[in-house]
Design a protein around this motif. Structure first.
Motif, short mmCIF file in Angstrom:
data_model
loop_
_atom_site.label_atom_id
_atom_site.label_comp_id
_atom_site.label_asym_id
_atom_site.label_seq_id
_atom_site.Cartn_x
_atom_site.Cartn_y
_atom_site.Cartn_z
N TYR A 232 -9.95 1.24 3.24
CA TYR A 232 -10.33 1.73 1.79
C TYR A 232 -10.76 0.60 0.77
N GLY A 233 -10.13 -0.62 0.92
CA GLY A 233 -10.93 -1.62 0.05
C GLY A 233 -12.18 -2.06 0.44
N MET B 97 0.82 -1.17 -0.13
CA MET B 97 -0.18 0.21 0.02
C MET B 97 1.05 0.97 0.16
N THR B 98 0.59 2.10 -0.62
CA THR B 98 1.17 3.39 -0.75
C THR B 98 0.44 4.55 0.08
N SER B 99 0.40 4.43 1.31
CA SER B 99 -0.35 5.27 2.23
C SER B 99 0.75 6.42 2.42
N LYS B 100 0.30 7.67 1.87
CA LYS B 100 1.03 8.88 2.08
C LYS B 100 0.60 9.92 3.22
N PRO B 101 1.32 10.66 3.80
CA PRO B 101 1.06 11.40 4.82
C PRO B 101 0.06 12.38 5.06
N ARG C 126 -11.83 6.94 -2.70
CA ARG C 126 -10.67 7.68 -1.79
C ARG C 126 -10.97 8.98 -1.22
N ARG C 127 -12.16 9.45 -1.97
CA ARG C 127 -12.80 10.65 -1.44
C ARG C 127 -13.65 10.54 0.05
N TYR C 128 -14.26 9.46 0.01
CA TYR C 128 -14.88 9.20 1.26
C TYR C 128 -14.29 8.21 2.30
N THR C 129 -12.99 7.64 2.12
CA THR C 129 -12.32 6.80 3.05
C THR C 129 -12.08 7.56 4.27
N PRO C 130 -11.27 8.62 4.24
CA PRO C 130 -10.99 9.40 5.33
C PRO C 130 -12.12 9.57 6.42
N TYR C 131 -13.40 9.94 6.07
CA TYR C 131 -14.38 10.09 6.89
C TYR C 131 -14.82 8.80 7.78
N LEU C 132 -14.99 7.76 6.58
CA LEU C 132 -15.72 6.33 6.93
C LEU C 132 -14.63 5.77 7.70
N GLY C 133 -13.42 5.72 7.32
CA GLY C 133 -12.26 5.06 8.17
C GLY C 133 -12.18 5.68 9.35
N THR C 134 -12.24 6.71 9.73
CA THR C 134 -11.90 7.50 10.81
C THR C 134 -13.25 7.00 11.76
#
Length: 334
Positions: free
Chosen positions: A146-147, A1-5, A158-166
């Protein structure tokens, strides 16, 4: 995975919105008001007893006993014996009432938020060329989330993963905090779960307006009519769709609240039963019969966090334009 800061930093930014999600209960003022009213009525009854004699005195005693019973029930509700104590309730004791008790859930929500922000900021500040095991584990978690979102939404996940993952991590850590001695699961309160559901509701409506436009959003709420017959059902379908949007956060909040509250009460009951089994020996501890329930609670806590996140993901997917769904389906077909 290429998880960027930057990607992890977006998770932190979404977490800030959830830090203030657990709002304190607003009924404390009403409780104090009822207490003052009962005291005034009791004083009036005593004064009436002094003026009128023995019969009024007897009525005043009965009146006072009735209010005393009501206050005893309110006090019992505020101090639930089927709730394991946390370090705040142990420190304050009987003083944990009113405004102090109201900020119990926001305090533990803030603790969970600080834990997540500390972990993500630590991972984001480390170089990615030689990641540690801890960093790899966090990146695997983000990649898995993300998957999960991509499977429901498609390439735009990828647009919605930050909110849903958090959202998933915030609920999961809050649920697990209820299993740690002297901590508290703020998700066992309807204030926390309702606030999280409202955040999801507002986010879903924002996504719907942004992706469809105002007119497209109203067209979607009307059931996306195309033929004349479908347009004829718009006066019926539009109120039903609007009502459905308001029912979604209600179901989300009640489901999470009921399950986590039930877990907490079940653990407390088993702790009390374990202590009662050794009460004859007058020991400061009891049998740990709650341990199997804790393992079961870990499973159900994870499932509840996953269900809340998956339903939120589906609500977002339903708001997206139909072209995105067709593109996502075509991509999965290939």
């Amino acid at each position: 995975m290429t998880s960027k800061p930057k990607y992890l930093a977006s998770l932190v930014a979404a977490l800030v919105l959830l830090t203030f999600a657990a709002l304190p209960a607003g009924a404390t003022g009403e409780a104090h008001g009822d207490g003052h009213a009962a005291t005034a009525e009791h004083a009036a009854a005593e004064e009436h007893a002094t003026d009128d004699g023995g019969h009024a005195a007897e009525a005043a005693v009965v009146h006072g006993d009735a209010h005393g019973g009501e206050h005893a029930e309110e006090h019992a509700e505020e101090h639930d014996q089927y709730h394991l104590p946390n370090f705040i309730s142990i420190f304050w004791g009987d003083k944990l009432t009113g405004d102090r008790a109201a900020f119990l859930d926001p305090l533990f929500s803030a603790i969970a938020a600080l834990v997540i922000m500390t972990v993500l900021l630590r991972v984001a500040s480390r170089p990615t060329d030689a990641p540690s095991r801890f960093q790899v584990a966090v990146e695997m978690l983000v990649d898995g989330l993300y998957g999960l979102v991509e499977g429901a939404i498609g390439p735009t996940a990828r647009r919605y993963t930050p909110y849903l993952g958090t959202l998933f991590m915030f609920i999961l850590i809050n649920n697990f905090m209820g299993l740690v001695p002297f901590l508290h699961a703020s998700t066992s309160s309807i204030n926390t779960t309702a606030s999280l559901a409202i955040c999801t509701f507002l986010y879903v409506q924002f996504v719907g307006i942004k992706e469809n436009g105002p007119l497209g959003y109203l067209h979607h709420m009307a059931g996306s009519p195309r033929s004349g017959i479908e347009w004829g059902f718009v006066p019926l379908m539009f109120p039903l769709h609007v009502l459905g949007e308001f029912i979604k956060p209600l179901s989300l909040s009640l489901r999470l609240f009921g399950n986590i509250m039930g877990e907490d009460k079940l653990l407390a009951v088993f702790v009390v039963l374990g202590a009662g089994m050794l009460s004859f020996a007058h020991l400061p501890f009891g049998l740990p019969i709650q341990v199997p329930i804790m393992f079961l609670a870990m499973l159900t806590s994870t499932i509840q966090a996953l269900v809340f996140t998956l339903l939120s993901t589906i609500y977002i997917a339903l708001m997206l334009p139909h072209g995105d769904h067709d593109h996502a389906a075509a991509g999965h077909g290939h």
